[in-house]
Scaffold this active site. Structure first.
Site, PDB file in Angstrom:
ATOM      1  N   SER A 119      35.916  82.209 184.347  1.00  0.00           N
ATOM      2  CA  SER A 119      34.798  81.276 184.466  1.00  0.00           C
ATOM      3  C   SER A 119      34.956  80.091 183.533  1.00  0.00           C
ATOM      4  O   SER A 119      34.221  79.105 183.668  1.00  0.00           O
ATOM      5  CB  SER A 119      33.497  81.987 184.096  1.00  0.00           C
ATOM      6  OG  SER A 119      33.287  83.100 184.898  1.00  0.00           O
ATOM      7  N   GLU A 152      36.228  77.208 193.263  1.00  0.00           N
ATOM      8  CA  GLU A 152      36.650  76.094 192.407  1.00  0.00           C
ATOM      9  C   GLU A 152      38.141  76.313 192.107  1.00  0.00           C
ATOM     10  O   GLU A 152      38.517  77.404 191.667  1.00  0.00           O
ATOM     11  CB  GLU A 152      35.811  76.192 191.120  1.00  0.00           C
ATOM     12  CG  GLU A 152      35.744  74.988 190.270  1.00  0.00           C
ATOM     13  CD  GLU A 152      34.740  75.191 189.112  1.00  0.00           C
ATOM     14  OE1 GLU A 152      34.465  76.339 188.709  1.00  0.00           O
ATOM     15  OE2 GLU A 152      34.251  74.177 188.604  1.00  0.00           O
TER      16      GLU A 152
HETATM   17  N1  NAD Z   1      29.826  87.605 187.165  1.00  0.00           N
HETATM   18  C1  NAD Z   1      29.899  86.394 187.700  1.00  0.00           C
HETATM   19  O1  NAD Z   1      28.901  85.844 188.186  1.00  0.00           O
HETATM   20  C2  NAD Z   1      31.220  85.671 187.735  1.00  0.00           C
HETATM   21  C3  NAD Z   1      31.367  84.556 188.569  1.00  0.00           C
HETATM   22  C4  NAD Z   1      32.611  83.914 188.630  1.00  0.00           C
HETATM   23  C5  NAD Z   1      33.653  84.373 187.843  1.00  0.00           C
HETATM   24  N2  NAD Z   1      33.469  85.456 187.020  1.00  0.00           N
HETATM   25  C6  NAD Z   1      34.615  85.906 186.213  1.00  0.00           C
HETATM   26  O2  NAD Z   1      35.206  87.025 186.871  1.00  0.00           O
HETATM   27  C7  NAD Z   1      35.780  87.907 185.887  1.00  0.00           C
HETATM   28  C8  NAD Z   1      35.216  89.303 186.095  1.00  0.00           C
HETATM   29  O3  NAD Z   1      33.805  89.260 185.977  1.00  0.00           O
HETATM   30  P1  NAD Z   1      32.880  90.408 186.600  1.00  0.00           P
HETATM   31  O4  NAD Z   1      31.499  89.851 186.624  1.00  0.00           O
HETATM   32  O5  NAD Z   1      33.488  90.955 187.842  1.00  0.00           O
HETATM   33  O6  NAD Z   1      32.974  91.516 185.441  1.00  0.00           O
HETATM   34  P2  NAD Z   1      32.697  93.086 185.543  1.00  0.00           P
HETATM   35  O7  NAD Z   1      32.313  93.511 184.164  1.00  0.00           O
HETATM   36  O8  NAD Z   1      31.804  93.402 186.687  1.00  0.00           O
HETATM   37  O9  NAD Z   1      34.164  93.682 185.927  1.00  0.00           O
HETATM   38  C9  NAD Z   1      35.296  93.581 185.129  1.00  0.00           C
HETATM   39  C10 NAD Z   1      36.263  94.672 185.566  1.00  0.00           C
HETATM   40  O10 NAD Z   1      37.519  94.466 184.913  1.00  0.00           O
HETATM   41  C11 NAD Z   1      38.056  95.743 184.642  1.00  0.00           C
HETATM   42  N3  NAD Z   1      39.106  95.654 183.654  1.00  0.00           N
HETATM   43  C12 NAD Z   1      38.983  95.447 182.313  1.00  0.00           C
HETATM   44  N4  NAD Z   1      40.225  95.452 181.745  1.00  0.00           N
HETATM   45  C13 NAD Z   1      41.117  95.652 182.744  1.00  0.00           C
HETATM   46  C14 NAD Z   1      42.534  95.759 182.795  1.00  0.00           C
HETATM   47  N5  NAD Z   1      43.271  95.651 181.696  1.00  0.00           N
HETATM   48  N6  NAD Z   1      43.128  95.980 183.990  1.00  0.00           N
HETATM   49  C15 NAD Z   1      42.383  96.111 185.112  1.00  0.00           C
HETATM   50  N7  NAD Z   1      41.031  96.002 185.133  1.00  0.00           N
HETATM   51  C16 NAD Z   1      40.414  95.775 183.956  1.00  0.00           C
HETATM   52  C17 NAD Z   1      36.831  96.557 184.186  1.00  0.00           C
HETATM   53  O11 NAD Z   1      37.095  97.947 184.216  1.00  0.00           O
HETATM   54  C18 NAD Z   1      35.792  96.101 185.190  1.00  0.00           C
HETATM   55  O12 NAD Z   1      35.780  96.915 186.352  1.00  0.00           O
HETATM   56  C19 NAD Z   1      35.461  87.285 184.522  1.00  0.00           C
HETATM   57  O13 NAD Z   1      36.540  86.497 184.117  1.00  0.00           O
HETATM   58  C20 NAD Z   1      34.246  86.413 184.824  1.00  0.00           C
HETATM   59  O14 NAD Z   1      34.114  85.345 183.918  1.00  0.00           O
HETATM   60  C21 NAD Z   1      32.288  86.131 186.967  1.00  0.00           C
END
Ligand code: NAD
Length: 284
Positions: A119, A152
């Protein structure tokens, strides 16, 4: 270049959504996470999201079954070795993402495109841990991925035109509209969104209004579909804090200082919908 086989690392709310939409577009997907338990949660997220689309008659149940069958769930990162493109969607922690990319760099083919769904973190800096920055790019999906039409695209300093074009084509195949952002903290979407969410926490902390009224002000007063506090709960307060910290550190201005109340929620484990409690409480 048309992508027929891709990987997604991280089966949380974003990774599960990206895998689902790719599979709905007929692409074979490897979805990986750190444990079978996490993968099971990811599978449930995808199955219930597909179920909702069937209920709404957006998909037939056969199409939903076909999409789910295209996703291979694996707790082993090495299973990404044949993929033409891998999107990383692990937690918003720079060191964690760099570790994942350093490993993917040794696992994947020389031709594999590596993309981050970060993000806010610099794509150029993330690309420093792989051999070929030409094949590295930011592909930032929005939450919830099956519903939100935007992706994006962020080019790092070394990203090639061919990589950009392949990712733009993939996004189009996934029925998404793309915007292009410079590799600057928070890119476009979060540069605009996160200061508003942070300010909503300051307004709450200073008792300018109740949480419900802060959200209603933006919904009914400015036509936002969600208020900033319920949106923060949907995104995940840990993710919001991580993004605001990046804006503060990299843009160096006090106006991006994270609100202490937001920090307190994260320290308490009140991460939003995903933990059952954020600013608001969630029963399911
Ligand atoms: N939540 C949002 O609205 C949003 C929107 C756009 C982008 N993002 C980005 O997407 C990414 C994930 O966010 P999210 O909301 O899905 O988080 P989340 O907490 O729902 O999921 C993260 C996942 O990553 C896994 N993980 C952690 N370390 C790992 C590894 N070494 N190998 C494999 N898996 C691993 C965790 O077990 C978890 O299942 C972040 O970079 C976030 O900034 C989030």
């Amino acid at each position: 270049m048309s992508i027929e086989q891709m990987g997604v690392v991280g089966a949380g709310q974003m990774g599960a959504g990206i895998a689902q939409v790719a599979a709905q577009s007929g692409i074979r997907v490897t979805l990986s996470d750190v444990s079978e338990e996490r993968l099971q949660l990811g599978r449930q997220t995808i199955a219930s999201s597909l179920g909702r689309l069937v209920k709404k008659e957006v998909l037939t149940s056969t199409e939903a079954d076909q999409a789910l069958a295209l996703i291979w769930f694996s707790a082993n990162l090495a299973d990404h070795h044949q993929n033409e493109l891998v999107v990383e969607a692990v937690s918003e922690v720079e060191s964690l993402k760099k570790d994942v990319f350093a490993e993917l760099n040794t696992i994947c083919l020389d031709t594999t495109i590596l993309a981050s769904n970060t993000s806010s973190i610099s794509i150029t800096r993330l690309s420093s841990v792989v051999n070929n920055a030409e094949r590295f790019i930011g592909m930032h999906f929005m939450n919830p991925v099956p519903m939100m039409p935007l992706v994006e695209i962020i080019r790092g300093i070394g990203t090639s035109d061919a990589t950009y074009l392949a990712v733009a084509e993939l996004a189009k195949r996934m029925k998404k509209t793309t915007v292009v952002s410079q590799d600057s903290a928070g890119f476009l979407v979060n540069r605009l969104l996160m200061p508003m969410i942070n300010e909503a926490f300051f307004a709450l902390m200073e008792n300018v209004g109740s949480a419900a009224d802060i959200d209603l002000s933006m919904k009914l007063g400015t036509n936002h579909p969600l208020g900033p506090l319920e949106l923060a709960d949907l995104i995940g307060l840990d993710t919001c804090l991580a993004v605001i910290e990046v804006l503060h550190r990299e843009l160096g201005e006090d106006k991006y200082r994270p609100c202490p109340l937001l920090r307190k929620h994260v320290e308490a484990g009140w991460l939003g919908r995903k933990s059952g409690r954020g600013v608001f409480q969630y029963s399911d």
